[in-house]
Each structure stands twice: as C-alpha cells, then as structure tokens.
Enzyme design. Structure first.
Site, mmCIF file in Angstrom:
data_model
loop_
_atom_site.group_PDB
_atom_site.id
_atom_site.type_symbol
_atom_site.label_atom_id
_atom_site.label_comp_id
_atom_site.label_asym_id
_atom_site.label_seq_id
_atom_site.Cartn_x
_atom_site.Cartn_y
_atom_site.Cartn_z
ATOM 1 N N GLY A 141 -2.753 -7.853 8.084
ATOM 2 C CA GLY A 141 -2.561 -7.447 9.473
ATOM 3 C C GLY A 141 -3.329 -8.352 10.418
ATOM 4 O O GLY A 141 -4.441 -8.768 10.118
ATOM 5 N N ARG A 145 3.475 -10.745 4.816
ATOM 6 C CA ARG A 145 3.214 -10.309 3.461
ATOM 7 C C ARG A 145 3.996 -11.203 2.505
ATOM 8 O O ARG A 145 5.032 -11.758 2.874
ATOM 9 C CB ARG A 145 3.671 -8.856 3.292
ATOM 10 C CG ARG A 145 2.655 -7.884 3.891
ATOM 11 C CD ARG A 145 3.151 -6.474 3.802
ATOM 12 N NE ARG A 145 4.425 -6.343 4.532
ATOM 13 C CZ ARG A 145 5.069 -5.183 4.678
ATOM 14 N NH1 ARG A 145 4.554 -4.088 4.156
ATOM 15 N NH2 ARG A 145 6.204 -5.109 5.339
ATOM 16 N N ASP A 177 -9.465 -7.560 2.195
ATOM 17 C CA ASP A 177 -9.734 -7.688 0.761
ATOM 18 C C ASP A 177 -8.469 -7.984 -0.051
ATOM 19 O O ASP A 177 -8.534 -8.681 -1.068
ATOM 20 C CB ASP A 177 -10.491 -6.463 0.207
ATOM 21 C CG ASP A 177 -9.812 -5.153 0.538
ATOM 22 O OD1 ASP A 177 -8.739 -5.179 1.161
ATOM 23 O OD2 ASP A 177 -10.375 -4.099 0.174
ATOM 24 N N THR A 196 -10.233 -8.201 9.988
ATOM 25 C CA THR A 196 -9.490 -6.941 9.906
ATOM 26 C C THR A 196 -10.128 -5.967 10.871
ATOM 27 O O THR A 196 -11.346 -5.914 10.987
ATOM 28 C CB THR A 196 -9.509 -6.359 8.479
ATOM 29 O OG1 THR A 196 -9.068 -4.994 8.544
ATOM 30 C CG2 THR A 196 -10.888 -6.375 7.876
ATOM 31 N N ASP A 234 -10.392 -2.815 10.715
ATOM 32 C CA ASP A 234 -10.930 -1.574 10.148
ATOM 33 C C ASP A 234 -12.417 -1.613 9.814
ATOM 34 O O ASP A 234 -13.038 -0.577 9.608
ATOM 35 C CB ASP A 234 -10.163 -1.203 8.878
ATOM 36 C CG ASP A 234 -8.787 -0.620 9.184
ATOM 37 O OD1 ASP A 234 -8.492 -0.419 10.377
ATOM 38 O OD2 ASP A 234 -8.018 -0.394 8.237
ATOM 39 N N ASP A 247 -13.807 -2.356 7.131
ATOM 40 C CA ASP A 247 -14.067 -1.706 5.842
ATOM 41 C C ASP A 247 -14.331 -2.718 4.727
ATOM 42 O O ASP A 247 -13.934 -2.507 3.588
ATOM 43 C CB ASP A 247 -12.879 -0.805 5.469
ATOM 44 C CG ASP A 247 -11.573 -1.571 5.428
ATOM 45 O OD1 ASP A 247 -11.558 -2.740 5.868
ATOM 46 O OD2 ASP A 247 -10.568 -1.008 4.960
ATOM 47 N N ARG A 285 -7.448 3.469 7.712
ATOM 48 C CA ARG A 285 -6.749 4.144 6.635
ATOM 49 C C ARG A 285 -7.721 4.650 5.578
ATOM 50 O O ARG A 285 -7.569 5.724 5.035
ATOM 51 C CB ARG A 285 -5.734 3.177 6.002
ATOM 52 C CG ARG A 285 -4.502 3.903 5.503
ATOM 53 C CD ARG A 285 -3.328 2.979 5.291
ATOM 54 N NE ARG A 285 -2.856 2.390 6.555
ATOM 55 C CZ ARG A 285 -1.856 1.509 6.614
ATOM 56 N NH1 ARG A 285 -1.270 1.105 5.516
ATOM 57 N NH2 ARG A 285 -1.474 1.042 7.774
#
Lengths: 335, 335, 335, 335
Positions: free
Chosen positions: B25, B86, B117, B140, B142, B144, B186
C-alpha cells in the site's frame, strides 16, 4: 491481552488542589496541556485553579476553579484559554509575595507553569522564596529547552512554516526565483533545520552556525547551473541580519532575482497537530503526578518515550544542540 | 561553532548503482524516501535505477535511471511516483529469478525496498535465492513494524484521521450525538490510540485489546450524565465487527443516537507532514549507506534519534506493542 | 431527465492549433486553466502548443505540443507548469515580431494569454501589429480586473490569508493584543475586504478609501472598552504606509501593544481551492470556443453564472469597484 | 472616495427583540450567520435571544439573551453553538403553540430560522398559526434550496470533499486503480458536480440524471486505453445504489480493481471557508433587516451579488437545477 486499568496514583504529598498558568509566548497545544492537568487532577480527585494572564494575573489574584467540563472542545484550539502576559511586577519580590499569598489563600498545594525558561525562572523564585512547589511544562514553539526532546507547540510551528514553504515553492518554481524564508527561532535553529529538510531547501542558516555567505552564493549558483528551477533558502530569525540580510547578499552575489519572506507570528497559532496534543497530554498528566509525588523545582519532559524530570535551572543553564545528523542530511539532499 | 561538513561515505562494498522500488500500500512520504535515496546516491557518486510497480515491475524489467533533477518538487507529494502493485508472480521462484536477472543485467549492486513486512519478505527471498543485497525501508501508515519507532506515512495518516475527528466533533457536539469513527490499523492500534488521545475521544478500541462492550456502554452513559455534549469513540479497523459493530452495540445499549463513520482510504493520501518527510529523508539516506557498507537483509529504522538495523525476518516475526502509557493516559483524560 | 450530451462546437474560424501561455505573477488555478484549454481543444480535435516563460519564451520560440495526458495530476497544483516571467523584450516591436513569427511557423491560429491586464496589453499589441487572434483569461490573485466577477487565484488567496488571520487571532486573543495584518492588493481592496468580513476584523484599510487613522484609533479604543480580547485590523498592501504605518499609528494613538504581520507571497501559492479550479475550467473552455468562433481581442470572464466577453482595453481602462454592501456589512459586524 | 458610513436601518415594524435558532443538519457557517444576526441587531439597537436545540428547544422554552461579546471567536467554528435537533413535537399544533407562547412571553417580535426547507416548513406553520413573523436563512450543505445561488455550508462541504478526492487520487494513481467516491447530496448533485470538475473526475453520477452504467463502463475502459493512471468517479449519495452500486458495476464490467470510498459526515464539519462566512454574514444581516422592514414568511438569499427574498413555500415547491453548463464542461475536460 486485556486493557490496562488506570489506577489511582499515590498522593504522598497530600495535595488537594493545584493551580496552573500559561506564561510567555503562546504555543499551540497549551490548551491540551491545561486540559490534561485538569482532567488528570479530576481523575485523581484533586481540584484545579486556573490562573489567568500568567504571573501577571497571579500576583493580582486572578484565580478560579476549572473543572473537566470547562475543557470540552479545547484540545484542538490554538492559543491559551488562560491567556498569557508579560509581568514586570513578578520580577519584584513584592509581586511574587502577593502571588504566593493568593495561592495560599486558595489552598493551592502546587503550581504548574506552562511556558519557556523565562517562565520557569519566575516559578523557581516563587519556590525558593515562598516554599510553594512548582513544576514546569515546556510550552514554546522554539524547542530550545534542555531536558526534553521536544517542546509543546514545536511540531505545529514546523508544520505551519512548512506549509508556507510549500506555497512559496510553487511561486518560486514558476518564476525560477530564489526565495529566502525566515522562520522563528531567536536562539535556536530547530525549526529552521526541520523545515529545511522537509521543505527540500537548498540551504539553511541557523544561529548555532557561522556559515560564510560566500559558500551559500556558490551553492545557489551551482544549483542554477544544475537546472534547478527556483531555490529555497531557510533562515532562522536569530541569524544576524535575518532573511533580509541573507537575501540581499545572495541577490548581490548571484545577480539572480531573490525574494524574502518573513513568516512571523502565524507560526505561533492554529490548531495544534497531533504530536503537540499528545505531548501536551502526556506532560500535563506528568506534571500533576510530580506534584502528588512531592516533587518540586523540575520541568517534566519527554526523552524517547520516557517522561523525565530536569531541575528548572538546567533548562536555562544548559543548551540543547540541534540534530547534527539531520543537518548533514539536509546538505546532502540538496545536491 | 562551525557548520558540519558532509564528507563522502566509504564504499567498501564497491557499489556503483542501486535500485529502489515501492511496494504494498502507498504511504505519504514514500516520494521523500525515494528522493533521499536518489540524492544521497548522487552525493556519493552512485547511480540509481527506479523500478516501477514494485516487484511486479521488477520481474518484467521496468527499470530506468533516475537522477536528482527527476526528484524536483516531489518531496511534498503523496503516493509514489514509482507506482506500486501487488505481484502474484513474485511469489514464484521464476518471477524472482527474472527480477534478479534484470537487476544483474543493469549492473545493480543492491536493491532498496520501501514498504511493509510483506514486501520485506519478497526482498529477503531475492537475497537468499540470488545473493542480491537488499535493504528494507519501513513505509506503511499502520506503524506496525518491529525495528523502528515510527514508519513512513504514519504521522500523516494520524493527522488526516485527526482532522476528520475534529470535523465530526463539530457535528457531534451540535447534535449531541455519539460518533463511532473507524481508523486504519488492521493488526495494530497505533493510529487509533494516537487519534484517540489527540482527538479527545471518550473511548478507543484496538486489536491488541479485548475490551468488553458493556464497559464502554457504561462509560458513554456516564459521559452523558456528566453533561458531555457528544461523544467520540475511536475503533481500529482490525477490531472484530469494526466501527459498525461497536456503533450498533452502543446504540442498542444506550438508546442514544449513534453515527458511524469509516474514514477509509483518505488516510493513505495527501501531502506528507514534516515528521514523515524528515523520517523518510533520514531512512532513505541510511539505506544507501547500508548498501555501501556491505550490509544486507536488514530494515533501517529510527529509535529515539538513532538509526538502527533490524534483520528483515524480525520485522514479521516480532511484534511492536502499542504505547501502554499513552493508552492509560487516554483513559484518564476522557474523565 | 437525461444527461446533457456534449456536442462538438462549430469552428467557423477553422482553427486547428492554439497556443497558451501564462504571464505576470503566478496564481493558483493557472494549471487548471491550462488543463481546460488543452482538454477542450482535444475534445474538439484541435492541437495545443504550450509556451514556456510567458512572452519572454514566446519571442524566443519556447513552444511545444502538449496533450491531454500531459495535464494529468495538474489541476490541484499551485503555480504554473508553463512557468512565467517578465519580458522587457516584448515591449519592443522586434520582440513581438519574433513571437508572431514563431506562432506562424508553428501553424498556431490563436493565442490564449492567462494573466492580468499588463499581460493583456502585450497580447493586444500582438493582435494589432500582427493580426494574430488573442484571447485573455483573467489569472491574478488581486481580482482587480474589469469584466469578470472574480479572477482565477483570488479565492485561494483569500483562503490562505484567512487561514493566517485565524492563526494570528489565536495569538492575539491569548495576549490581548492588536494585530495589524497586511494582505495583497496593490491597487484594490478585494482580498482585504473579504478577509476582513470572513476573519471578523475590527477594521479594514483599502486603497479605494481614505479612512482617517484617528477614527480607527477610536474604534480600537472602543473595542477594548467593550471587553474584546484582541483586535484584528486588515490592511491592503496598496494603502500608503502599509500595515507598518497603520500599526505604528495605532500603537502610538492607543498606547496598546500592536503587532504587524505582512503575509506576503504565501498568498500566491498553494493548492487552488474548488472555486478557482471551477472558474479556471470554465474560462479555459470559453477561451478555446472564443477562438473557434472567430472572436479576438477580448477577455473571457464570468458574471453571475454567465460567460461574458470584454474588450481587452477595457480591462485596464475601466475599474471594478469593491463590493460596497460588503464593506458596510464589515463595519456593522465588528460592533 | 470616502468610506461608506453605515447608517441605522429604519424600523417600521418597531421590532425590539428577535430570536434565532438553527435547525436540521448542522452546516459550517451557521455560527457566522448567528453572529451576523446578533451583531447587526446590536448595531441597530435590538436585542437577540438565542434558542437552543432548534424547534425542539423552542417549544420547551430554551431561550436566553445573547450579546455581541458572546459571539467572539465563533466565526471560524464549525457546527452551531445554538445546537440543533429534530423535533417530533413541533409537528403537533400543541408543540408550536407552546413555542409561540415562549416567544411572546419573552417579547420576541420575530424569529430567524437557519436551516433547510424542512425547517422553513416548521417556521411557516408558526407564522400561519400564531402570526409570528419568521425569516428563513438557507443553511444546509446540499445547496438544494430554490431562491439562492448558494446555501451556507455548501462551499465548505465542497472543499472538504475535494480535499478527500485529492488524497484518494494520490493513492489511485499510485496503484492505477479506479476510485468511486460518494459525496453528500440526497436529492441534488450540486456538491458532486463541483467536486467532479474541481477534482478532475472521469465521471459523475447525480440524482438529477439517469446515466446508463454501460456508458460509464465504456468511458472507464477508454480512459485506461488512453493511458490514464487511475480514474476518479464521483457519485452523489442520492443516486440509486450509491457509490457501492456504481463501484460494483464498474468492477464487474471492466474487470479492473475498483475501490469505493464514502466520505460521509466529515463533509458537514470543520472551519467554514471564506465564501461560507461571507455569505452567512450577508444573509444574517439581511434577515434582521427583513424583520425590521415588516417582512415575514420569506427566505433571504443571494443571487449574483444581490440579496433577494423568496416566499418560504417556494423553497420546497420549486426546484433548483444543477448548472448544466458546468455538467457539460465536466464531461469534456475528462477527455
């Protein structure tokens, strides 16, 4: 994993009521810090008195109780709902005595001062002369306080300045001009450096540094030769001559059309960005806990992810250097 | 004090040309990271090839040289000028072999992958199977990823979500309604937690936590009793049921008018804020230096003010927890 | 009801190719106007040549074909992708002859000039001396062109200035200070007036008006008496003495702390707001149709919802007054 | 030329006190309208009572005096400081009788209702049944009211939606995806059309139109063939199936990756843009003057630069069409 349960903080100091004021230049996020003081206190069962107009209001007794509901819809507001002012009277022992008396008359067990090192100096005198516990919270856009990675208001000031640089770049590129842009920072280049890297500037002048103007003229000339359309030069206000001096020298030295823009006070205002609101929330909370723990005469700050305490006098005696790695990075990326 | 002189970095690996791609993303600040790679390389005398459409473009050979001038006016742009996609083919050994061949054919001595990741996994396979040095850069929204305090794009996503919360609060307060707002995340509650503290939310739900909905219903009821006009509840998308589930439960449990708002993809786009641009600039630079130093198979990250290296496999094997202190703080300040 | 079918426009002038340039100070929305010219032309089967650096580039022959895909992702960008410059050469008959020759050599049947009245003057001379059809499109932030309700860039400039006023009000209110803010408008008070009403200013100074400073001093004094915290005074740059002069007089006359802020060039840049993009889209389209209809020597403008044509010479001979009703409204609302 | 002197408005109706309320969905600029009512009234020597929670608060008697100082620092705030609510009781004669009684008990000579046509209906009944003069002020983001070019809140809603589209375009272009974006507009396509033109959308669906989905699928396919990276399709919420329906159909018909984003309530909130604040200031003023002139049962609106009055019943009986020229323009520019 389960949710952390917020438990009551111990209160060995036995504090029942604290006061809070904002002092010096206003900074975005001050309201978020006041809110954090008020709501942390409420969570712990303490009362809070808000002092209006900083030390000036304190020696005149402008105190009143403020509760959690008074802080509704304030976290996103710039400025300070408690107002701020300079106070000549506070520099006199009589002024401070009057302020101390008001605090005692209102049963205040500790004072939280949100501001810069000048304000902390005023707080320290109150503690020394009258034994009133004081805690400093770093609130100033300049980020020039030893004892914390960042000060409340700094992130928003950088963002506002950067937004202006983005706008000026549009015009600079369209006219193939040089823009010399002055950002805040009377004694420190933190804002200038961040804005230079994030704004993709060709050069940056900061008070910590004595860069020869000749080198900069050469860099701008080289930049034009490389085909760059428009150049951005960032100057911190504390640099001798300011942006106007730098701009005049570049125009004279390169013969290229140069425009000067002094961003000024807009950098102080506006809705605080998330980083300032979060920092203010953490430090407002930490200030209340410091008083409850019986601590006094320190500034609460954040280093990495940790809350740390720094003796107030170190905030004006010690110096926080700019990020030298970032400085080097800035110079490479303008290649 | 004098200006730091940026000196040439040693190049024991003898790298002459690197490639860079963005994968997964898109995140605001990816362009600033590409720019930092390109300009650091130029400063050091290296060439850079940009790969379009991530691994999908790599196995098809979509590489071309990009120079410092190609990066003009990109630092402030959202998205990624290299595009991203992708790639099912990359999951096959043949796809990766084809990509490796294209890199070798173009004389590329190392690949920099900006992404999350999943993308680092694809990079690791390339290194293992074909011996091509790879470096990961955390891009990213997020946040995370283990091995860095923050990821590129995270700060902007928080700011965008916070701006939306500020707008919804206007409406929520005017109608005295409850707003349940879903933010991205997410698998992680980093965005949700920051937005909750900075947005002055009453409650926050994150995937790391199993908060009983009954408690939240009680908190909202109490909040109304205390006279709060309008309540804000933040929900990370990874929470089972999402904002809609939480909203339905609150409406059913309290009988109060509840609105659900799912912020969605707007959190990915937009001009990156200064913190993302600065982080991207530092990490893009660090990625080039890692390759020059002969390092491979690590992600560059920032912890405190330091650049650190983390083995790629740790980024998907280890978990970065949310800031528990901030979590506790959020709950107190909604008092 | 069914969708309107866009049909081909008749082309009695038999034009096959048009040229477009931007001239004078850049204004947000110029790119949207260029895009509208290029895409309307493409829809009608015409070609477009973009001229770089305004008349300066025209006499040097800096023309190249631009197609619809070249305009992707430009509608939201400030500045002008065609660049702009001042041209001393264009003021000479030789310069214009050279420009005309380049247009003829490239088969250009008409020139669209996006800029202000100075630029339209240069266009008019080209038409008079060389018979080349020209159409003006009003692109200037000042809104001081007769023949259109608004000029492209005006709405964005007002929004940028207003955002700055909102920020300064935070600081002004916190310090209970007077802020005197200078906005753009060398000959016209349109920006100043809009900003004053929308910014809730106490007073506004515009070039069209000779307000005695004594009255303003009295108004500020009254405002303080009424308990207002902080006052905002807006000054258009064309007012003699500018904001600095007004600020000095107010400080001297009231004895109150007064700060001056000159917003400057930031008002020119930035992402155009929707109103500027829509106006630019309509006028770019109308300019192509004017040329196809065989019209020349006019500026396209919008009055109410209608597209109108105004002879170019009227744009510098006639004067558009500020909105007097709005002016009166401003003074009442500061009560 | 000299400054216009604002003179007192005649008051043949002999009104001494007016009331003002906000009703229906909140819209940015409502506070600016309330402020204009309060300050115009103060300038004219009238008093103003603010009614909280719309008609719901009126029938319960939630009225209180508000003065010019109460409106400090409100012009820039979203939402409505008077709150708004739906009222089932107002639909009963008893509810309206109770409201009328409260107005008479408080000596209110006229009521100003800021809202949409539903709210004007409630106002009209009050006038018919109880002889209380009422004036409508168009406050709704949808712009779907006959009798005014624009409604208060519309400009801000368009700007917020456009900002989201700009962000989504970053992601859409990076992933070469189709984004189908739903904006507000239950019965009208004004917002959708403006956002489509200003956002450079490929297509737009509005409730006024019955565009066949097959045509759109073809347009998207063509757009991809032309090499466009990413497509934007705007859908007004009132279109059958909404954005989700359109998105599903496009994905099925083209086989291309399609994302749906529903912008939702964020379009209602936020700091009002200048155009909304100015419109609100003019209309708030006009509403007070209408009551002083003895007018009742009309909505004040702005057409071109003029203030006009429209009988309230026409606001729900007549229909304002979208701008067909703009619609055609939108379709050409997506070429």
């Amino acid at each position: 994993m389960t949710e952390p349960t917020p438990t009551r903080h111990p209160n060995p100091a036995g504090i029942q009521r604290v006061a809070v004021l904002t002092s010096g230049g206003d900074a975005p996020g001050m309201n978020a810090a006041i809110r954090a003081v008020v709501r942390t206190a409420a969570f712990e069962g303490l009362e809070v008195m808000g002092v209006r107009r900083g030390f000036s209001g304190l020696h005149r007794g402008e105190l009143r109780l403020i509760g959690p509901r008074d802080m509704a819809n304030t976290i996103q507001r710039g400025g300070t709902i408690l107002l701020t002012a300079r106070s000549a009277t506070w520099r006199t022992p009589e002024g401070r005595a009057s302020g101390a008396q008001h605090l005692r008359d209102n049963g205040v067990g500790g004072l939280i001062v949100i501001g810069g090192d000048g304000s902390f100096h005023g707080a320290k005198l109150l503690e020394q002369e009258h034994g009133i516990p004081v805690i400093g919270v770093p609130g100033t856009i300049d980020n020039d306080l030893y004892g914390t990675d960042h000060t409340i208001g700094y992130f928003t000031a950088v963002e506002t300045a950067l937004d202006a640089v983005d706008k000026l770049r549009d015009t600079g590129a369209s006219h193939e001009r040089i823009f010399v842009i002055e950002v805040m920072g009377r004694h420190a280049g933190h804002i200038a450096l961040d804005v230079a890297v994030a704004g993709g500037a060709e050069e940056v002048f900061i008070p910590e540094d004595d860069k020869p103007i000749e080198d900069v003229i050469q860099i701008v000339k080289d930049s034009v030769k490389k085909g760059k359309m428009g150049s951005i030069v960032i100057v911190a206000e504390g640099v001798p001559g300011g942006a106007q001096g730098v701009g005049d020298a570049i125009q004279a030295g390169t013969g290229l059309e140069t425009r000067v823009s002094i961003l000024g006070h807009i950098q102080r205002g506006g809705t605080p960005v998330s980083s300032d609101r979060i920092l203010a929330s953490r430090l407002g909370e930490a200030a209340v806990y410091a008083l409850m723990d019986g601590v006094s005469g320190v500034m609460v700050g954040r280093r990495g992810g940790d809350i740390i305490h720094t003796p107030l006098h170190e905030t004006w005696e010690k110096r926080k250097d700019v990020n030298r790695d970032l400085y080097r990075c800035a110079m490479k990326l303008s290649v």
